[in-house]
Design an enzyme around this catalytic site. Structure first.
Site: not given
Ligand code: S3P
Length: 431
Positions: A25, A318
């Protein structure tokens, strides 16, 4: 056996120190915000995972010079907020939801046309959650099913500020709106029902952006500029999670994962394991580019079932597949609720984890928004599949480390999307 399969055996001992790739992220945000910053930005610790490589390639297509300087070091020649150029071909996000959703926000504000597409899994994931608010800001986006599915065609242009109260906590949606907010007249506000990961906010503050965070939510004002010369990316807690659970389940284990991001919006997983009785210590706490970092030490031990629901869910979303594995070996019942979002990840992770853990003899029941898992002392090896989802693949491999016999997980090429060295890392701990 397909070359994409991995085979694991019941393992009695795991010992040693490892590092994991940079946080996925934070790596996406470093590439995006570094490219939109004014001047050169060095990014260290960038993940070599395929998802992050997609974001790098997309910015190169948009005219940003990005050069690899070391194994995880990239020099970005930031173009400023208004320096991107129209791409000559489709921008391909592969399997990466974060790339597609955040880029939809960025591209909505550009004075040119672009098309974003992904692989079969990504093109089947819902995009309305970003398309609807961005259209409210004036973005012109079309796609299949009224814009719910990619490919998305974006005719960028001037945007207007707006206020949003998000129905679901999502860092991707929040970040897409904030990025579009840079290109809007006025102040854009976003409020979430419960906090999701705040890496965008932290990095923007670190780069001196005009962003305010208060009880009323986030406020971003159009214009301004981003400045910075170095972004250090910590190790990915979501990747470390597989090694941490391996360290808990293997009978004789002590594992140290060095330099991992422990942002409180991500550490729900560690708190849940500690509530289950896990021996986990955070050592050498420090800060890197506005993010808290620690070394994490874990020792094997028996776990007990817990209930996981409410505000902690977005802080561990996650890690729920690997938590399901931990729960399958715990004493007592674990209940996971309020996690319907798992159904729209790289695959339907509720269905996938229930089907695959059942093959190993686990007592696990799917619920509309979660799972009920009655732990067992032992499971047996099986031939499992990942459904092309990296986190399901790694979770099932870890489940196999504690199961009797030889477990094969098929369709594991997907592991490279976030943790290309996963098997090498596990093998190094086996000695
Ligand atoms: C992420 C946000 C999450 C997460 C994804 C990465 C991000 O998703 O599950 O693996 O980097 O902003 P969502 O925004 O759909 O909850």
């Amino acid at each position: 056996m397909s070359s994409d399969s991995i085979v694991v055996h019941e393992t009695k001992r795991l010992n040693g120190e490892v590092t994991v790739p940079g946080d996925k992220s934070i790596s996406h945000r470093a590439i995006i915000l570094g490219s939109l910053a004014q001047g050169k930005v060095m990014v260290t610790g960038l993940s070599s995972g395929e998802d992050n490589r997609r974001t790098v390639k997309i910015f190169q297509q948009l005219g940003v010079i990005i050069k690899k300087r070391g194994p995880a070091e990239y020099l970005l020649h930031g173009k400023g907020l208004h320096g991107l150029r129209e791409p000559g071909s489709i921008l391909y996000a592969g399997n990466s939801g974060t790339t597609m959703r955040l880029m939809t926000g960025v591209l909505s504000g550009q004075p040119f046309f672009s098309v974003l597409s992904g692989d079969a899994s990504l093109n089947a994931r819902p995009m309305k959650r970003v398309v609807t608010p961005l259209r409210e800001m004036g973005a012109r986006i079309s796609g299949r099913d009224g814009g719910n599915y990619a490919p998305l065609a974006i005719q960028g242009g001037k945007l207007q500020a707006a206020r949003f109260a998000l129905p679901v906590a999502s860092a991707q949606v929040k970040s897409a709106i904030v990025l579009a907010g840079f290109y809007a007249d006025g102040t854009t506000m976003v409020q979430e029902p419960v906090p999701s990961r705040d890496h965008t906010e932290r990095m923007l503050r670190y780069l001196g952006a005009p962003l305010e965070v208060s009880a009323a939510g986030l406020a971003v004002t159009g214009g301004g500029e981003l400045k910075g010369d170095l972004i250090e990316v910590p190790g990915d807690l979501s990747s470390a999670a597989f090694l941490i659970v391996a360290g808990l389940l293997v009978h004789d284990a002590e594992v140290l994962v060095r330099s991992v991001g422990v942002n409180p919006t991500r550490t729900g997983f560690l708190e849940i394991l500690q509530n289950m009785g896990a021996r986990i210590e955070l050592l050498n706490m420090r800060e890197m580019s506005g993010e808290p970092v620690a070394d994490i030490r874990v020792r094997a031990g028996r776990l007990t079932g817990v209930t996981i629901n409410g505000a902690i869910i977005p802080r561990t979303i996650d890690e729920l597949p690997i938590l399901a594995v931990a729960a399958a070996y715990a004493e007592g019942t674990t209940i996971i609720r309020d996690a319907r979002e798992l159904r729209v990840k790289e695959t339907d992770r509720i269905a996938a984890m229930c089907t695959e853990l059942k093959k190993m003899g686990a007592d696990i029941e799917a619920q509309d928004d979660g799972m009920i898992i009655r732990g067992k002392e032992s499971l047996s090896a099986a031939v499992c599949t990942s459904y092309g989802d990296h986190r399901v693949a790694m979770a099932m491999a870890v489940a196999g480390l504690a199961a009797q016999g030889e477990t094969r997980v098929e369709d594991c090429a997907c592991i490279k999307t976030s943790f290309p060295g996963f098997m090498n890392c596990l093998q190094s701990l086996m000695g």
